[in-house]
Design a protein around this motif. Structure first.
Motif, PDB file in Angstrom:
ATOM      1  N   LEU A 181      11.427   9.301   2.945  1.00  0.00           N
ATOM      2  CA  LEU A 181      10.209   9.381   3.746  1.00  0.00           C
ATOM      3  C   LEU A 181       9.158  10.292   3.104  1.00  0.00           C
ATOM      4  O   LEU A 181       7.963  10.007   3.167  1.00  0.00           O
ATOM      5  N   LEU A 182       9.606  11.374   2.498  1.00  0.00           N
ATOM      6  CA  LEU A 182       8.660  12.273   1.835  1.00  0.00           C
ATOM      7  C   LEU A 182       7.949  11.571   0.683  1.00  0.00           C
ATOM      8  O   LEU A 182       6.724  11.680   0.531  1.00  0.00           O
ATOM      9  N   LEU A 183       8.718  10.851  -0.125  1.00  0.00           N
ATOM     10  CA  LEU A 183       8.116  10.142  -1.256  1.00  0.00           C
ATOM     11  C   LEU A 183       7.162   9.054  -0.769  1.00  0.00           C
ATOM     12  O   LEU A 183       6.064   8.897  -1.315  1.00  0.00           O
ATOM     13  N   GLN A 184       7.561   8.326   0.251  1.00  0.00           N
ATOM     14  CA  GLN A 184       6.681   7.279   0.770  1.00  0.00           C
ATOM     15  C   GLN A 184       5.421   7.874   1.398  1.00  0.00           C
ATOM     16  O   GLN A 184       4.339   7.288   1.297  1.00  0.00           O
ATOM     17  N   SER A 185       5.544   9.029   2.030  1.00  0.00           N
ATOM     18  CA  SER A 185       4.373   9.674   2.629  1.00  0.00           C
ATOM     19  C   SER A 185       3.354  10.068   1.568  1.00  0.00           C
ATOM     20  O   SER A 185       2.145   9.893   1.753  1.00  0.00           O
ATOM     21  N   VAL A 186       3.830  10.597   0.433  1.00  0.00           N
ATOM     22  CA  VAL A 186       2.921  10.947  -0.666  1.00  0.00           C
ATOM     23  C   VAL A 186       2.270   9.684  -1.226  1.00  0.00           C
ATOM     24  O   VAL A 186       1.064   9.652  -1.497  1.00  0.00           O
ATOM     25  N   PHE A 187       3.073   8.645  -1.394  1.00  0.00           N
ATOM     26  CA  PHE A 187       2.546   7.371  -1.891  1.00  0.00           C
ATOM     27  C   PHE A 187       1.476   6.820  -0.941  1.00  0.00           C
ATOM     28  O   PHE A 187       0.395   6.405  -1.381  1.00  0.00           O
ATOM     29  N   ASN A 188       1.748   6.829   0.347  1.00  0.00           N
ATOM     30  CA  ASN A 188       0.791   6.312   1.333  1.00  0.00           C
ATOM     31  C   ASN A 188      -0.492   7.131   1.368  1.00  0.00           C
ATOM     32  O   ASN A 188      -1.583   6.592   1.544  1.00  0.00           O
TER      33      ASN A 188
ATOM     34  N   VAL B 138      15.864   2.786  -8.910  1.00  0.00           N
ATOM     35  CA  VAL B 138      15.189   2.862  -7.616  1.00  0.00           C
ATOM     36  C   VAL B 138      14.616   4.252  -7.361  1.00  0.00           C
ATOM     37  O   VAL B 138      13.415   4.408  -7.064  1.00  0.00           O
ATOM     38  N   TRP B 139      15.438   5.303  -7.446  1.00  0.00           N
ATOM     39  CA  TRP B 139      14.934   6.653  -7.180  1.00  0.00           C
ATOM     40  C   TRP B 139      13.867   7.081  -8.185  1.00  0.00           C
ATOM     41  O   TRP B 139      12.820   7.629  -7.780  1.00  0.00           O
ATOM     42  N   PRO B 140      14.061   6.858  -9.515  1.00  0.00           N
ATOM     43  CA  PRO B 140      12.982   7.214 -10.444  1.00  0.00           C
ATOM     44  C   PRO B 140      11.674   6.466 -10.157  1.00  0.00           C
ATOM     45  O   PRO B 140      10.593   7.046 -10.260  1.00  0.00           O
ATOM     46  N   LEU B 141      11.786   5.190  -9.782  1.00  0.00           N
ATOM     47  CA  LEU B 141      10.574   4.437  -9.462  1.00  0.00           C
ATOM     48  C   LEU B 141       9.912   4.957  -8.192  1.00  0.00           C
ATOM     49  O   LEU B 141       8.679   5.023  -8.100  1.00  0.00           O
ATOM     50  N   ALA B 142      10.722   5.327  -7.205  1.00  0.00           N
ATOM     51  CA  ALA B 142      10.162   5.880  -5.968  1.00  0.00           C
ATOM     52  C   ALA B 142       9.389   7.159  -6.252  1.00  0.00           C
ATOM     53  O   ALA B 142       8.289   7.377  -5.712  1.00  0.00           O
ATOM     54  N   LEU B 143       9.944   8.018  -7.100  1.00  0.00           N
ATOM     55  CA  LEU B 143       9.260   9.255  -7.477  1.00  0.00           C
ATOM     56  C   LEU B 143       8.009   8.963  -8.299  1.00  0.00           C
ATOM     57  O   LEU B 143       6.949   9.570  -8.078  1.00  0.00           O
ATOM     58  N   THR B 144       8.112   8.032  -9.231  1.00  0.00           N
ATOM     59  CA  THR B 144       6.968   7.697 -10.088  1.00  0.00           C
ATOM     60  C   THR B 144       5.804   7.139  -9.276  1.00  0.00           C
ATOM     61  O   THR B 144       4.648   7.544  -9.460  1.00  0.00           O
ATOM     62  N   TRP B 145       6.093   6.208  -8.369  1.00  0.00           N
ATOM     63  CA  TRP B 145       5.033   5.643  -7.535  1.00  0.00           C
ATOM     64  C   TRP B 145       4.381   6.714  -6.664  1.00  0.00           C
ATOM     65  O   TRP B 145       3.152   6.722  -6.475  1.00  0.00           O
ATOM     66  N   ALA B 146       5.184   7.634  -6.119  1.00  0.00           N
ATOM     67  CA  ALA B 146       4.634   8.688  -5.264  1.00  0.00           C
ATOM     68  C   ALA B 146       3.708   9.607  -6.051  1.00  0.00           C
ATOM     69  O   ALA B 146       2.583   9.902  -5.612  1.00  0.00           O
ATOM     70  N   VAL B 147       4.162  10.054  -7.218  1.00  0.00           N
ATOM     71  CA  VAL B 147       3.349  10.962  -8.033  1.00  0.00           C
ATOM     72  C   VAL B 147       2.099  10.250  -8.544  1.00  0.00           C
ATOM     73  O   VAL B 147       0.986  10.800  -8.502  1.00  0.00           O
ATOM     74  N   LEU B 148       2.271   9.021  -9.017  1.00  0.00           N
ATOM     75  CA  LEU B 148       1.138   8.280  -9.576  1.00  0.00           C
ATOM     76  C   LEU B 148       0.079   8.017  -8.514  1.00  0.00           C
ATOM     77  O   LEU B 148      -1.118   8.285  -8.714  1.00  0.00           O
ATOM     78  N   ALA B 149       0.485   7.502  -7.361  1.00  0.00           N
ATOM     79  CA  ALA B 149      -0.484   7.211  -6.304  1.00  0.00           C
ATOM     80  C   ALA B 149      -1.106   8.489  -5.766  1.00  0.00           C
ATOM     81  O   ALA B 149      -2.319   8.537  -5.503  1.00  0.00           O
ATOM     82  N   GLY B 150      -0.285   9.548  -5.591  1.00  0.00           N
ATOM     83  CA  GLY B 150      -0.811  10.798  -5.056  1.00  0.00           C
ATOM     84  C   GLY B 150      -1.848  11.434  -5.960  1.00  0.00           C
ATOM     85  O   GLY B 150      -2.935  11.819  -5.509  1.00  0.00           O
ATOM     86  N   VAL B 151      -1.546  11.524  -7.254  1.00  0.00           N
ATOM     87  CA  VAL B 151      -2.462  12.182  -8.200  1.00  0.00           C
ATOM     88  C   VAL B 151      -3.702  11.331  -8.438  1.00  0.00           C
ATOM     89  O   VAL B 151      -4.839  11.821  -8.357  1.00  0.00           O
ATOM     90  N   VAL B 152      -3.494  10.055  -8.735  1.00  0.00           N
ATOM     91  CA  VAL B 152      -4.636   9.177  -9.007  1.00  0.00           C
ATOM     92  C   VAL B 152      -5.524   9.046  -7.771  1.00  0.00           C
ATOM     93  O   VAL B 152      -6.760   9.104  -7.860  1.00  0.00           O
ATOM     94  N   GLY B 153      -4.910   8.888  -6.599  1.00  0.00           N
ATOM     95  CA  GLY B 153      -5.693   8.760  -5.381  1.00  0.00           C
ATOM     96  C   GLY B 153      -6.510  10.003  -5.084  1.00  0.00           C
ATOM     97  O   GLY B 153      -7.683   9.910  -4.696  1.00  0.00           O
TER      98      GLY B 153
ATOM     99  N   LEU C 119      -2.615   6.071  -1.530  1.00  0.00           N
ATOM    100  CA  LEU C 119      -3.253   4.775  -1.244  1.00  0.00           C
ATOM    101  C   LEU C 119      -4.400   4.936  -0.249  1.00  0.00           C
ATOM    102  O   LEU C 119      -5.459   4.310  -0.395  1.00  0.00           O
ATOM    103  N   ALA C 120      -4.191   5.758   0.782  1.00  0.00           N
ATOM    104  CA  ALA C 120      -5.237   5.965   1.780  1.00  0.00           C
ATOM    105  C   ALA C 120      -6.480   6.596   1.153  1.00  0.00           C
ATOM    106  O   ALA C 120      -7.612   6.234   1.505  1.00  0.00           O
ATOM    107  N   LEU C 121      -6.300   7.527   0.221  1.00  0.00           N
ATOM    108  CA  LEU C 121      -7.434   8.153  -0.456  1.00  0.00           C
ATOM    109  C   LEU C 121      -8.194   7.133  -1.308  1.00  0.00           C
ATOM    110  O   LEU C 121      -9.435   7.115  -1.331  1.00  0.00           O
ATOM    111  N   ILE C 122      -7.450   6.290  -2.007  1.00  0.00           N
ATOM    112  CA  ILE C 122      -8.097   5.255  -2.818  1.00  0.00           C
ATOM    113  C   ILE C 122      -8.889   4.299  -1.940  1.00  0.00           C
ATOM    114  O   ILE C 122     -10.054   3.984  -2.211  1.00  0.00           O
ATOM    115  N   MET C 123      -8.246   3.843  -0.877  1.00  0.00           N
ATOM    116  CA  MET C 123      -8.910   2.874   0.002  1.00  0.00           C
ATOM    117  C   MET C 123     -10.066   3.499   0.771  1.00  0.00           C
ATOM    118  O   MET C 123     -11.024   2.810   1.127  1.00  0.00           O
ATOM    119  N   ALA C 124     -10.001   4.807   1.023  1.00  0.00           N
ATOM    120  CA  ALA C 124     -11.111   5.473   1.719  1.00  0.00           C
ATOM    121  C   ALA C 124     -12.373   5.441   0.870  1.00  0.00           C
ATOM    122  O   ALA C 124     -13.473   5.179   1.386  1.00  0.00           O
TER     123      ALA C 124
END
Length: 309
Positions: free
Chosen positions: A191-198, A280-295, A201-206
């Protein structure tokens, strides 16, 4: 009788000509008196400090909006849980009963409810982020604060709704005969990783939604397509085994599929019959960090533009 001519108007200074740099003398005068450009984008570190200083405002804003969201409904906060449950019921009727998907998936009801609840978290965060600036222009234009507070607060609202829904999901899983094990603790990092990812995404879409308001009309169709590619109500691995390699790789790297798989692995014992793929876990972490930082960087770059025009 002689005619006198009016003296020519003085040439405008550089500060008065649109599109040119301010007069250096005016810039020096402003600096001498501590004046700064109104609404200028602060440096990234200063912006982050301002955002952290308003963490209590973010939490209070999210709680107030969540309370007001269902204030006019008779069932009130019950709709936070009823909405995803009704969606799961519709999908169960269509895919489980009519298309017989439940025959091929053990513990189909927990499988389906987990997918619906987890995907709804991302879906709601994206939709809320799209309207974060355009739907709060009065607040943006009236008060000075880091605009990132809005998409972050709206994502926090969706997280609060999910946490309430997770209690219902846990009850559904137990009623269906799935035992409670220590694997359930894996829900926390998932849930923590998905929250960072979301949030990313919300920042990008905003930012996109602030520039192009029609994005809010398009996103439901994009999200519906994304849902079908995320294995919410069927086992996607049955398709990827026979799909072309590139298509299979793209589907396996789908971030919502990753977070749904992690949640199913944590909750459902039959989902743990096969070991979790190592990516799965490395991808979950990668998506969270990538979306969080880029967003975050993408949103911050346009800080001066929000609420103008």
């Amino acid at each position: 009788m002689t005619q006198t001519l009016a003296p020519p108007a003085p040439a405008p200074t550089r500060a008065a000509v649109p599109g040119t740099a301010p007069d250096p003398r005016l810039r020096a005068l402003a600096a001498a008196h501590g004046l700064t450009v109104s609404g200028a984008r602060p440096p990234l570190t200063a912006y982050t400090r301002q955002l952290w200083a308003r963490r209590h405002f973010i939490a209070s804003f999210a709680t107030a909006r969540l309370t007001a969201q269902y204030a006019t409904a008779r069932l009130g906060q019950i709709w936070q849980v009823a909405t995803p449950l009704l969606n799961a019921g519709v999908y169960y009727l269509i895919f489980g009963v009519l298309l017989h998907t439940r025959d091929d998936i053990p513990d189909f009801i927990p499988f389906l409810c987990t997918g619906v609840f987890v995907f709804t978290f991302t879906q709601s965060a994206v939709l809320a982020g799209t309207r974060a600036i355009s739907g709060n222009l009065g607040l943006v234009r009236a008060l000075h604060f880091p605009r990132a507070c809005l998409p972050i607060a709206l994502t926090l609202i969706q997280l609060q709704q999910l946490l309430l829904s997770m209690g219902v999901l846990a009850a559904i899983v137990l009623v269906c005969g799935v035992p409670l094990t220590w694997h359930w603790l894996l829900m926390i990092p998932a849930l923590l990783l998905q929250s960072v990812f979301n949030t990313g995404l919300a920042l990008i879409m905003a930012r996109i939604g602030a520039r192009t308001t029609d994005t809010a009309q398009l996103m439901p169709f994009v999200l519906r397509t994304w849902m079908y590619a995320s294995g919410v109500f069927y086992d996607l691995s049955a398709f990827t085994r026979t799909a072309p390699h590139l298509v299979a790789v793209l589907l396996d790297c789908n971030p919502t599929l990753i977070y749904i798989d992690l949640m199913r692995y944590a909750l459902i014992d039959t989902a743990r019959a096969a070991p979790l793929p190592p990516h799965v876990w490395p991808l979950a972490l990668t998506w969270a960090v990538l979306a969080g930082v880029v967003g975050y960087l993408y949103f911050w770059k346009a800080e001066e533009e929000y609420g103008r025009g």
